[in-house]
Write a protein that holds these residues in place. Structure first.
Motif, mmCIF file in Angstrom:
data_model
loop_
_atom_site.group_PDB
_atom_site.id
_atom_site.type_symbol
_atom_site.label_atom_id
_atom_site.label_comp_id
_atom_site.label_asym_id
_atom_site.label_seq_id
_atom_site.Cartn_x
_atom_site.Cartn_y
_atom_site.Cartn_z
ATOM 1 N N SER A 346 0.819 -1.217 0.000
ATOM 2 C CA SER A 346 0.000 0.000 0.000
ATOM 3 C C SER A 346 0.848 1.259 0.000
ATOM 4 O O SER A 346 0.351 2.351 -0.285
ATOM 5 N N GLU A 347 2.142 1.114 0.322
ATOM 6 C CA GLU A 347 3.054 2.258 0.308
ATOM 7 C C GLU A 347 3.750 2.424 -1.039
ATOM 8 O O GLU A 347 4.516 3.357 -1.236
ATOM 9 N N ASN A 348 3.460 1.514 -1.972
ATOM 10 C CA ASN A 348 3.995 1.597 -3.329
ATOM 11 C C ASN A 348 2.900 2.142 -4.242
ATOM 12 O O ASN A 348 1.830 1.535 -4.350
ATOM 13 N N PRO A 349 3.118 3.283 -4.896
ATOM 14 C CA PRO A 349 2.041 3.904 -5.691
ATOM 15 C C PRO A 349 1.450 2.986 -6.759
ATOM 16 O O PRO A 349 0.228 2.982 -6.942
ATOM 17 N N VAL A 350 2.285 2.211 -7.457
ATOM 18 C CA VAL A 350 1.764 1.335 -8.508
ATOM 19 C C VAL A 350 0.932 0.212 -7.895
ATOM 20 O O VAL A 350 -0.168 -0.104 -8.370
ATOM 21 N N ALA A 351 1.444 -0.405 -6.825
ATOM 22 C CA ALA A 351 0.696 -1.464 -6.162
ATOM 23 C C ALA A 351 -0.604 -0.927 -5.586
ATOM 24 O O ALA A 351 -1.658 -1.580 -5.662
ATOM 25 N N ARG A 352 -0.542 0.269 -5.007
ATOM 26 C CA ARG A 352 -1.748 0.875 -4.443
ATOM 27 C C ARG A 352 -2.756 1.192 -5.544
ATOM 28 O O ARG A 352 -3.968 0.989 -5.375
ATOM 29 N N MET A 353 -2.277 1.678 -6.667
ATOM 30 C CA MET A 353 -3.147 1.965 -7.811
ATOM 31 C C MET A 353 -3.889 0.700 -8.243
ATOM 32 O O MET A 353 -5.106 0.710 -8.463
ATOM 33 N N ASN A 354 -3.159 -0.401 -8.362
ATOM 34 C CA ASN A 354 -3.768 -1.662 -8.762
ATOM 35 C C ASN A 354 -4.771 -2.160 -7.732
ATOM 36 O O ASN A 354 -5.832 -2.692 -8.081
ATOM 37 N N GLN A 355 -4.440 -1.988 -6.455
ATOM 38 C CA GLN A 355 -5.330 -2.426 -5.388
ATOM 39 C C GLN A 355 -6.650 -1.651 -5.414
ATOM 40 O O GLN A 355 -7.730 -2.241 -5.311
ATOM 41 N N VAL A 356 -6.562 -0.349 -5.574
ATOM 42 C CA VAL A 356 -7.763 0.496 -5.635
ATOM 43 C C VAL A 356 -8.630 0.109 -6.828
ATOM 44 O O VAL A 356 -9.853 -0.050 -6.708
ATOM 45 N N ALA A 357 -8.006 -0.038 -7.994
ATOM 46 C CA ALA A 357 -8.758 -0.380 -9.203
ATOM 47 C C ALA A 357 -9.434 -1.742 -9.062
ATOM 48 O O ALA A 357 -10.586 -1.921 -9.475
ATOM 49 N N ARG A 358 -8.713 -2.698 -8.496
ATOM 50 C CA ARG A 358 -9.274 -4.045 -8.329
ATOM 51 C C ARG A 358 -10.490 -4.018 -7.396
ATOM 52 O O ARG A 358 -11.512 -4.654 -7.670
ATOM 53 N N GLN A 359 -10.398 -3.274 -6.301
ATOM 54 C CA GLN A 359 -11.527 -3.198 -5.371
ATOM 55 C C GLN A 359 -12.745 -2.546 -6.023
ATOM 56 O O GLN A 359 -13.875 -3.020 -5.861
ATOM 57 N N MET A 360 -12.528 -1.469 -6.759
ATOM 58 C CA MET A 360 -13.636 -0.803 -7.434
ATOM 59 C C MET A 360 -14.263 -1.719 -8.483
ATOM 60 O O MET A 360 -15.488 -1.741 -8.658
ATOM 61 N N SER A 361 -13.438 -2.468 -9.172
ATOM 62 C CA SER A 361 -13.922 -3.382 -10.197
ATOM 63 C C SER A 361 -14.758 -4.509 -9.594
ATOM 64 O O SER A 361 -15.827 -4.851 -10.102
ATOM 65 N N ILE A 362 -14.275 -5.067 -8.495
ATOM 66 C CA ILE A 362 -14.917 -6.246 -7.914
ATOM 67 C C ILE A 362 -16.099 -5.877 -7.024
ATOM 68 O O ILE A 362 -17.184 -6.469 -7.117
ATOM 69 N N TYR A 363 -15.890 -4.898 -6.149
ATOM 70 C CA TYR A 363 -16.894 -4.585 -5.130
ATOM 71 C C TYR A 363 -17.676 -3.297 -5.396
ATOM 72 O O TYR A 363 -18.663 -3.040 -4.709
ATOM 73 N N GLY A 364 -17.205 -2.499 -6.338
ATOM 74 C CA GLY A 364 -17.867 -1.236 -6.611
ATOM 75 C C GLY A 364 -17.627 -0.189 -5.546
ATOM 76 O O GLY A 364 -18.297 0.843 -5.504
ATOM 77 N N LYS A 365 -16.662 -0.437 -4.676
ATOM 78 C CA LYS A 365 -16.329 0.503 -3.602
ATOM 79 C C LYS A 365 -14.926 0.209 -3.113
ATOM 80 O O LYS A 365 -14.349 -0.852 -3.412
ATOM 81 N N LEU A 366 -14.370 1.125 -2.352
ATOM 82 C CA LEU A 366 -13.072 0.909 -1.738
ATOM 83 C C LEU A 366 -13.259 0.286 -0.359
ATOM 84 O O LEU A 366 -14.208 0.604 0.359
ATOM 85 N N ILE A 367 -12.340 -0.603 -0.007
ATOM 86 C CA ILE A 367 -12.383 -1.254 1.298
ATOM 87 C C ILE A 367 -11.221 -0.722 2.124
ATOM 88 O O ILE A 367 -10.064 -0.787 1.690
ATOM 89 N N GLU A 368 -11.519 -0.211 3.279
ATOM 90 C CA GLU A 368 -10.479 0.338 4.147
ATOM 91 C C GLU A 368 -9.499 -0.756 4.560
ATOM 92 O O GLU A 368 -9.894 -1.901 4.820
ATOM 93 N N MET A 369 -8.225 -0.381 4.627
ATOM 94 C CA MET A 369 -7.201 -1.344 5.016
ATOM 95 C C MET A 369 -7.504 -1.959 6.382
ATOM 96 O O MET A 369 -7.313 -3.166 6.592
ATOM 97 N N ASN A 370 -7.986 -1.151 7.316
ATOM 98 C CA ASN A 370 -8.298 -1.669 8.650
ATOM 99 C C ASN A 370 -9.360 -2.759 8.609
ATOM 100 O O ASN A 370 -9.305 -3.722 9.377
ATOM 101 N N GLU A 371 -10.317 -2.620 7.702
ATOM 102 C CA GLU A 371 -11.363 -3.634 7.570
ATOM 103 C C GLU A 371 -10.776 -4.962 7.088
ATOM 104 O O GLU A 371 -11.128 -6.034 7.592
ATOM 105 N N ILE A 372 -9.870 -4.879 6.129
ATOM 106 C CA ILE A 372 -9.213 -6.094 5.634
ATOM 107 C C ILE A 372 -8.378 -6.738 6.734
ATOM 108 O O ILE A 372 -8.445 -7.957 6.958
ATOM 109 N N LEU A 373 -7.604 -5.925 7.423
ATOM 110 C CA LEU A 373 -6.730 -6.454 8.478
ATOM 111 C C LEU A 373 -7.542 -7.058 9.621
ATOM 112 O O LEU A 373 -7.140 -8.073 10.209
ATOM 113 N N GLU A 374 -8.685 -6.465 9.939
ATOM 114 C CA GLU A 374 -9.535 -7.019 10.991
ATOM 115 C C GLU A 374 -10.092 -8.383 10.593
ATOM 116 O O GLU A 374 -10.176 -9.300 11.432
#
Length: 419
Positions: A346-374
């Motif tokens: 998440s501290e790498n801009p390219v990796a973060r970009m891909n993560q954001v796009a993937r979440q929007m594509s799959i879930y239609g929303k962003l998922i907070e990192m804390n929610e994933i970690l929990e």
């Protein structure tokens, strides 16, 4: 990190993730189309279209596209997967408009020159040849086609020579018009990005894209199967796999934790037992691969032809014994590794970009990192035992074997190891 989301007048979603103390921007356009959207006689067209996007537009030659990016010290690339296609650039924050201009140009105004198309097909034929010559690649290609037999999701992203030869410029334009439209596009930028400026530039260069419906994606269906390809090589390359978790499965993160424990690194159970203790393989790993509506969990390794059945027995025993023998220490280690991987990426801009796009594509929303970690932190031994019990069923097994496999037991005998 500050995240902003907005929509253009034509409904294209714009997501920015401002990361402090960065001087560069990673910018990508995601189109909701991949190899699983292709009909049988156009296999490989998503990947071919991605290649051709760099071969010239109505106002830029292929060299001009490269020069405009490289003249400001940036880089440009693209990728095609089973479910989506991505075009992206990395450049300094003051050069953002160059990136938006070029990316919007190549997805709207590519000319698909017949001479360039012929040359690019030749390049992809070399990709195909390289894959065919690589047994550790082909065993996965074969596995996908076996587990999802006669389905678009089971076909190679690269396509094949026969279908590629029959794709002309007209077919590329038709395919682009079907999928490269406003309702099928996401824009994501991370790093030193100002959202208002990004939105304004995207409105300037992308507002002409029309809204329309894409053809419906066929629902995938995992079907246990086997595929064997004998080759005159030194090793037997083998995948043993089972139906796994889709991105929407409640056990998704459980599958990742168990995969880490089973075959996620040098301290994993499979590595320690199969390689270190028994010497049956040089490399071995497990994988949990997910799509929007299906998924697989598998184990890959390559072993000597005279040890294939010892290998099969040892893998099955390791999986069957895991339920009763996994320790709390192993579970905590797996969680920490996954947590660290997520936070570091998440501290790498390219990796973060891909993560954001993937979440929007799959879930239609962003998922907070804390929610994933929990969710990961909440996983316990009971969750893992349930996953093992529900996943590793003999009748759900798919085998992909390639190479020196003549001594490998028949599938019915291998499946009985999991009873």
């Amino acid at each position: 990190m500050t995240t902003n989301i907005s929509s253009l007048t034509n409904n294209i979603k714009i997501i920015s993730n401002n990361m402090q103390n960065f001087s560069s921007v990673s910018l990508g356009i995601w189109i909701e189309v991949g190899s699983r959207n292709e009909i049988e006689d156009e296999q490989g067209i998503s990947h071919l279209l991605e290649h051709m996007a760099f071969k010239g537009t109505k106002t830029r030659s292929s060299k001009q596209i490269a020069l405009e990016i490289e003249n400001v010290g940036g880089d440009i690339n693209a990728s095609t997967s089973v479910e989506r296609t991505n075009y992206y650039v990395r450049l300094l924050e003051n050069d953002l408009e160059i990136g938006v201009s070029i990316l919007s140009d190549i997805i709207q105004n590519s000319t698909f020159d017949p001479n360039e198309l012929k040359k690019e097909k030749s390049v992809i034929f070399q990709e195909l040849a390289a894959t065919l010559d690589s047994p550790d690649d082909m065993v996965f290609e074969n596995f996908q086609s076996a587990a999802y037999h006669d389905q678009p999701i089971g076909r190679s992203i690269l396509g094949n020579k026969e279908t590629l030869l029959n794709i002309d410029s007209t077919k590329l334009v038709s395919y682009l018009n079907k999928f490269y439209h406003a309702d099928n596009i996401i824009i994501v930028a991370t790093g030193a990005v100002d959202h208002e400026k990004l939105h304004s530039l995207c409105e300037k260069y992308l507002s002409n894209l029309d809204r329309t419906d894409s053809p419906k994606t066929n629902i995938a269906s995992y079907r246990p199967n086997e595929i064997r390809e004998i080759r005159n090589i030194e090793q037997a390359h083998i995948i043993y796999a089972f139906e796994g978790c889709s991105y929407h499965d409640s056990q998704l993160y459980v599958s990742h934790v168990f995969s880490n424990i089973l075959g996620g690194g040098m301290s994993s159970r499979l590595f320690q037992n199969i390689r270190e203790n028994l010497g049956l393989a040089y490399s071995i790993f497990s994988f949990s691969s997910s799509y929007k509506d299906t998924g697989v969990f598998g184990i890959y390794s390559a072993t000597s032809p005279d040890k294939v059945n010892d290998y099969s027995i040892s893998v099955a025993q390791e999986i069957k014994n895991s339920g009763s023998s996994i320790s709390e220490e192993e579970i905590q280690k797996a969680k920490k590794q996954i947590r660290a991987g997520l936070l570091i990426s998440s501290e790498n801009p390219v990796a973060r970009m891909n993560q954001v796009a993937r979440q929007m594509s799959i879930y239609g929303k962003l998922i907070e990192m804390n929610e994933i970690l929990e969710k990961i932190e909440s996983i316990n031994k009971n969750h893992i035992n349930d996953f093992i019990e529900n996943t590793f069923k003999p009748e759900k097994m798919t085998i992909s074997a390639l190479g020196a496999i003549s001594k490998l037991d028949e599938i019915s005998k291998i499946r009985r190891l999991y009873e």
